[in-house]
Design a protein around this motif. Structure first.
Motif, mmCIF file in Angstrom:
data_model
loop_
_atom_site.group_PDB
_atom_site.id
_atom_site.type_symbol
_atom_site.label_atom_id
_atom_site.label_comp_id
_atom_site.label_asym_id
_atom_site.label_seq_id
_atom_site.Cartn_x
_atom_site.Cartn_y
_atom_site.Cartn_z
ATOM 1 N N ILE A 27 4.879 4.810 6.675
ATOM 2 C CA ILE A 27 5.000 6.114 6.054
ATOM 3 C C ILE A 27 5.675 5.877 4.560
ATOM 4 O O ILE A 27 5.205 6.278 3.620
ATOM 5 N N PHE A 28 6.576 4.771 4.456
ATOM 6 C CA PHE A 28 7.376 4.785 3.353
ATOM 7 C C PHE A 28 7.110 3.535 2.392
ATOM 8 O O PHE A 28 7.243 3.569 1.248
ATOM 9 N N TYR A 29 6.439 2.577 2.992
ATOM 10 C CA TYR A 29 5.888 1.379 2.149
ATOM 11 C C TYR A 29 5.058 1.995 1.108
ATOM 12 O O TYR A 29 5.220 1.271 -0.109
ATOM 13 N N PRO A 30 4.095 2.564 1.291
ATOM 14 C CA PRO A 30 3.172 2.964 0.157
ATOM 15 C C PRO A 30 4.055 3.756 -0.964
ATOM 16 O O PRO A 30 3.537 3.654 -2.190
ATOM 17 N N PHE A 31 5.024 4.395 -0.432
ATOM 18 C CA PHE A 31 5.807 5.091 -1.935
ATOM 19 C C PHE A 31 6.604 3.915 -2.568
ATOM 20 O O PHE A 31 6.521 4.088 -3.989
ATOM 21 N N TYR A 32 6.892 2.765 -1.911
ATOM 22 C CA TYR A 32 7.213 1.655 -2.878
ATOM 23 C C TYR A 32 6.213 1.115 -3.800
ATOM 24 O O TYR A 32 6.333 0.840 -4.809
ATOM 25 N N LEU A 33 5.058 0.935 -3.175
ATOM 26 C CA LEU A 33 3.993 0.327 -3.891
ATOM 27 C C LEU A 33 3.462 1.435 -4.926
ATOM 28 O O LEU A 33 3.416 0.673 -5.981
ATOM 29 N N SER A 34 3.322 2.529 -4.995
ATOM 30 C CA SER A 34 3.168 3.377 -5.814
ATOM 31 C C SER A 34 4.094 3.559 -6.846
ATOM 32 O O SER A 34 3.768 3.349 -8.090
ATOM 33 N N SER A 35 5.241 3.264 -6.622
ATOM 34 C CA SER A 35 6.463 3.496 -7.650
ATOM 35 C C SER A 35 6.462 2.374 -8.578
ATOM 36 O O SER A 35 6.720 2.185 -9.593
ATOM 37 N N ARG A 36 5.656 1.025 -7.993
ATOM 38 C CA ARG A 36 5.568 -0.163 -8.684
ATOM 39 C C ARG A 36 4.332 -0.183 -9.577
ATOM 40 O O ARG A 36 4.013 -1.163 -10.151
ATOM 41 N N GLY A 37 3.604 0.951 -9.444
ATOM 42 C CA GLY A 37 2.424 0.927 -10.150
ATOM 43 C C GLY A 37 1.169 0.465 -9.363
ATOM 44 O O GLY A 37 0.014 0.217 -9.925
ATOM 45 N N GLN A 38 1.415 -0.024 -8.065
ATOM 46 C CA GLN A 38 0.287 -0.676 -7.249
ATOM 47 C C GLN A 38 -0.500 0.355 -6.532
ATOM 48 O O GLN A 38 -0.273 0.440 -5.464
ATOM 49 N N SER A 39 -1.320 1.588 -7.485
ATOM 50 C CA SER A 39 -1.623 2.624 -6.991
ATOM 51 C C SER A 39 -2.771 2.418 -5.776
ATOM 52 O O SER A 39 -2.723 3.068 -4.774
ATOM 53 N N GLN A 40 -3.658 1.636 -6.298
ATOM 54 C CA GLN A 40 -4.720 1.173 -5.254
ATOM 55 C C GLN A 40 -4.204 0.825 -3.844
ATOM 56 O O GLN A 40 -4.749 1.087 -2.800
ATOM 57 N N GLU A 41 -3.358 -0.363 -3.934
ATOM 58 C CA GLU A 41 -2.695 -0.865 -2.629
ATOM 59 C C GLU A 41 -1.969 0.101 -1.973
ATOM 60 O O GLU A 41 -1.925 0.143 -0.685
ATOM 61 N N ALA A 42 -1.256 1.089 -2.700
ATOM 62 C CA ALA A 42 -0.351 2.117 -1.808
ATOM 63 C C ALA A 42 -1.486 2.758 -1.289
ATOM 64 O O ALA A 42 -1.229 3.336 -0.028
ATOM 65 N N VAL A 43 -2.530 3.302 -1.788
ATOM 66 C CA VAL A 43 -3.663 4.213 -1.008
ATOM 67 C C VAL A 43 -4.156 3.470 0.042
ATOM 68 O O VAL A 43 -4.463 4.060 1.107
ATOM 69 N N ARG A 44 -4.355 2.266 -0.243
ATOM 70 C CA ARG A 44 -5.177 1.543 1.115
ATOM 71 C C ARG A 44 -4.163 1.412 2.184
ATOM 72 O O ARG A 44 -4.363 1.568 3.261
ATOM 73 N N VAL A 45 -2.923 1.153 1.929
ATOM 74 C CA VAL A 45 -2.069 1.007 2.925
ATOM 75 C C VAL A 45 -1.654 2.142 3.524
ATOM 76 O O VAL A 45 -1.783 2.100 4.959
ATOM 77 N N ALA A 46 -1.549 3.223 3.014
ATOM 78 C CA ALA A 46 -1.524 4.713 3.409
ATOM 79 C C ALA A 46 -2.643 5.020 4.474
ATOM 80 O O ALA A 46 -2.586 5.614 5.562
ATOM 81 N N LYS A 47 -3.889 4.838 3.603
ATOM 82 C CA LYS A 47 -5.072 4.906 4.907
ATOM 83 C C LYS A 47 -5.205 4.040 6.091
ATOM 84 O O LYS A 47 -5.442 4.460 7.096
#
Length: 222
Positions: A27-47
């Motif tokens: 649940i929370f790891y994608p928030f960390y990734l998106s805050s870092r600007g790793q938007s596509q990775e954040a979406v991939r992990v959340a999916k």
């Protein structure tokens, strides 16, 4: 709270290595990734996390937030609706849905959704701030100012993050007041500062050098 981004990454990696199916980490790891600007990775992990438990409103909500933060607004709206199909009383889904409508300029659509969020959250500070933002964007300046006064009155009885007062002032395009309250929020080290660079609701301030300086001081590595 410590804004120690490297330590945060280390512990997320360790948590996921220890238990790849641990829901809260997903649940929370994608928030960390998106805050870092790793938007596509954040979406991939959340999916991927949602694939582990497709019936989880929390995981569905996490994906909706990633769509919102990465400005994939139509996808965010669709995912919020899916979350609410799972649980019609999942309060924060209304918050993200309302924010997404505001980000798209759909202010009249945002208002009833945010009123629903306020009712479910029993008038929480963030729900009042989002209602104030909606009022300001609809040109209802006097109502937005009354909401600010309500937040200030509430702050005398319980903690109200300065971030939320800044948000309403930003919607009113009162930049000096917005930055005054943002500085207070910076001193409070409020969690949502991690997404300051991303959140569309801050766009009224984005061209101001004071905003860029604040993002720099939060220290998120890119």
């Amino acid at each position: 709270y410590d804004w120690d981004w490297r330590a945060s990454e280390k512990h997320f990696d360790q948590a996921l290595a220890l238990d790849p199916a641990y829901t809260r980490a997903h649940i929370f790891y994608p928030f960390y990734l998106s805050s870092r600007g790793q938007s596509q990775e954040a979406v991939r992990v959340a999916k991927s996390a949602l694939d582990l438990d497709p019936a989880s409103p929390s995981l569905s909500h996490s994906l909706a937030v990633q769509f919102y933060l990465t400005r994939q607004f139509d996808q965010a709206i669709e995912q919020c609706r899916k979350t609410l199909e799972m649980d019609p009383n999942f309060a924060v889904a209304y918050a993200v849905l309302g924010q997404t409508y505001l980000a798209k300029g759909m202010n009249s659509e945002a208002a009833p959704v945010l009123e629903k969020y306020s009712a479910l959250s029993q008038g929480s500070a963030d729900s009042l701030a989002l209602l104030g933002y909606s009022q300001a964007r609809q040109g209802k300046k006097s109502q937005a100012l009354r909401t600010i006064e309500e937040l200030k009155a509430t702050s005398k009885k319980s903690f109200v993050p300065a971030f939320y007062l800044a948000l309403v002032y930003a919607a009113l395009e009162d930049k000096d007041q917005a930055f005054l309250w943002l500085e207070k929020g910076y001193d409070e080290r409020f969690a949502r500062f991690a997404y300051l660079k991303l959140e569309a609701l801050w766009d009224p301030l984005r061209s101001d050098e004071r905003f860029n300086d604040l993002v720099r001081r939060v220290g998120i590595p890119q």
